[in-house]
Design an enzyme around this catalytic site. Structure first.
Site, short mmCIF file in Angstrom:
data_model
loop_
_atom_site.label_atom_id
_atom_site.label_comp_id
_atom_site.label_asym_id
_atom_site.label_seq_id
_atom_site.Cartn_x
_atom_site.Cartn_y
_atom_site.Cartn_z
N GLY A 112 -59.29 -14.94 1.81
CA GLY A 112 -59.14 -16.24 1.14
C GLY A 112 -58.02 -17.08 1.71
O GLY A 112 -58.17 -18.29 1.93
N ASN A 163 -57.93 -18.41 -10.60
CA ASN A 163 -57.72 -16.97 -10.49
C ASN A 163 -56.90 -16.40 -11.64
O ASN A 163 -56.94 -15.20 -11.89
CB ASN A 163 -57.05 -16.63 -9.16
CG ASN A 163 -55.87 -17.51 -8.86
OD1 ASN A 163 -56.01 -18.73 -8.76
ND2 ASN A 163 -54.71 -16.92 -8.73
N CYS A 188 -50.48 -12.72 -6.61
CA CYS A 188 -49.88 -13.18 -5.36
C CYS A 188 -48.72 -14.14 -5.59
O CYS A 188 -48.33 -14.85 -4.69
CB CYS A 188 -50.93 -13.86 -4.49
SG CYS A 188 -52.57 -13.21 -4.67
C1 LIG Z 1 -58.52 -18.39 -5.87
C2 LIG Z 1 -57.93 -17.59 -4.76
N1 LIG Z 1 -57.76 -18.17 -3.57
C3 LIG Z 1 -57.24 -17.51 -2.52
C4 LIG Z 1 -56.84 -16.20 -2.64
C5 LIG Z 1 -56.26 -15.49 -1.46
O1 LIG Z 1 -57.20 -14.58 -0.98
P1 LIG Z 1 -56.78 -13.34 -0.02
O2 LIG Z 1 -55.89 -12.48 -0.83
O3 LIG Z 1 -58.10 -12.73 0.35
O4 LIG Z 1 -56.10 -13.90 1.16
C6 LIG Z 1 -56.97 -15.56 -3.89
C7 LIG Z 1 -56.51 -14.16 -4.06
O5 LIG Z 1 -56.29 -13.71 -5.15
C8 LIG Z 1 -57.54 -16.27 -4.96
O6 LIG Z 1 -57.71 -15.70 -6.15
#
Ligand SMILES: Cc1ncc(COP(=O)(O)O)c(C=O)c1O
Length: 385
Positions: free
Chosen positions: A74, A154, A329
């Site tokens: 992502g 998220n 994150c």
């Molecule tokens: C809405 C959203 N965007 C982007 C990401 C980032 O994805 P990745 O961890 O695969 O880089 C996340 C990860 O939780 C997410 O929930």
């Protein structure tokens, strides 16, 4: 407690990789190892697979194979979308519009651009966590290059009116990027149907391996690569192609899409039942963040008033439940969430939040016990009788 005995309720942070997906990954890693860019018989076979895998990924989301750019997940997809579009922007059309509740992958990239001189608008959301379309209309103009709004948040699971967002962007001649990382698997996702020019997905959120993802990029949309070098991925992402990752991602996408309608209504009912049970036990001491808006079927974000969510999550962990604290994150673990702040929550209410995100394996009994533990732990932490 053995690892197997934990009840995993953090699917929004990451899902287990399906064994059949891993089998496909291994098969490609050990048998289809040729570089598709080379010039010998095995490389030609790899090149054929490369096209077919893009075709399979595209088919699931209604896209042409040339509209699929394989990425590491992502974050990379989001950054490729924002940087890829914005680096071609020229005055008078050079502004970026995002919502205030975007994932840090979008938010921090936008802030970085802002520091470098780009005009960036952060569109507010309602108390329920839905983007304010009136405010969006006010800032999108003939100066806008790109509008980036996520499909579903998220932290809260709140679903955004993305079709309308796309219409607003297009009416002004701007492009629309949608971070659909949380929505895929739970909702039907065809970017051409809801009007996204770019769309991010991450395999690890739906049974694929970590380190796999894609950016859908509408055929006529020319973007600049972030990773430069060779001509791979239509010139948008240099580096020898990861055929095993692509095969795993294509398989995970097909499996997720095939079971979508069957599994999530049951999970939604279990999630709703759990929330009702907690509210029945704690009344006004708990709030369901985004509870009045349309939400993904598996996410529940709750503020337990006057305690710290982290303390509750630690108790639940000791009792066998793995739950999240808003975004997995977030930089700086104790920072209250920017999403909840944008929804108008006070620092105290935001700090009392936990995020429960179920997967298809959750049972009603497990969710009921989790609800009872939330109630009992809250009372113990607050010193209520
Ligand atoms: C809405 C959203 N965007 C982007 C990401 C980032 O994805 P990745 O961890 O695969 O880089 C996340 C990860 O939780 C997410 O929930």
């Amino acid at each position: 407690m053995s690892l197997k005995e934990y009840v995993y309720c953090d699917y929004a942070a990451g899902s287990p990789c399906r064994p059949e997906v891993l089998d496909v990954f291994n098969e490609y890693a050990t048998r289809q190892y040729s570089n598709p860019g080379a010039h010998h018989p095995l490389a030609y076979v790899a090149k054929k697979h490369l096209w077919e895998l893009h075709e399979r990924m595209g088919r699931v989301i209604g896209a042409d194979p040339r509209e699929i750019i394989f990425t590491s997940g992502g974050t990379e997809s989001d950054i490729l979308a924002l940087r890829g579009v914005m680096s071609n922007a020229e005055a008078p059309r050079n502004e970026l519009v995002i919502s205030a509740i975007e994932h840090h992958a979008v938010l921090l990239e936008a802030q970085r651009m802002e520091q470098a001189g780009t005009k960036v608008y952060y569109v507010p959301v309602s108390a329920d966590g839905v983007i304010d379309r009136g405010a969006l209309r006010k800032v999108v103009s003939e100066r806008t290059t790109l509008v980036s709004v996520m499909y579903a948040n998220n932290e809260t699971g709140v679903i955004q009116p993305v079709k309308e967002v796309g219409e607003i962007a297009h009416a002004a001649g701007a492009k629309f990027h949608c971070d659909a990382v949380q929505a895929f698997w739970k909702l039907p996702l065809k970017p051409k149907e809801f009007g996204a020019d770019l769309m991010s997905l991450a395999g690890a959120k739906f049974g694929g391996p970590k380190g796999t993802g894609l950016l859908y990029n509408e055929m006529t949309n020319r973007i600049s690569p972030v990773i430069v070098g060779g001509p791979q991925e239509w010139g948008y992402r240099a580096g020898t192609e990861d055929l095993s990752g692509m095969a795993a991602l294509a398989t995970a996408m097909e499996l997720a899409e095939a079971e979508r309608e069957k599994i999530w209504p049951r999970v939604a009912a279990i999630r709703d039942g759990m929330e009702k049970r907690i509210v029945a036990g704690l009344g006004e001491h708990v709030r369901i963040n985004g509870g009045n808006a349309p939400r993904l079927p598996n996410i529940s974000n709750m503020s337990f008033l006057e305690i710290e969510g982290q303390a509750l999550a630690i108790e639940l962990g000791e009792q066998g439940y793995c739950v999240g604290l808003g975004s997995a994150c977030a930089p700086g673990e104790t920072d209250p969430s920017h999403v909840l702040a944008a929804m108008g929550l006070s620092w105290e209410d935001a700090i009392g939040c936990i995020r429960i995100s179920f997967g298809p394996d959750i049972t009603e009994q497990q969710a009921e016990r989790l609800a009872d533990l939330c109630v009992a732990n809250y009372k113990a932490l607050k010193g209520l009788g």
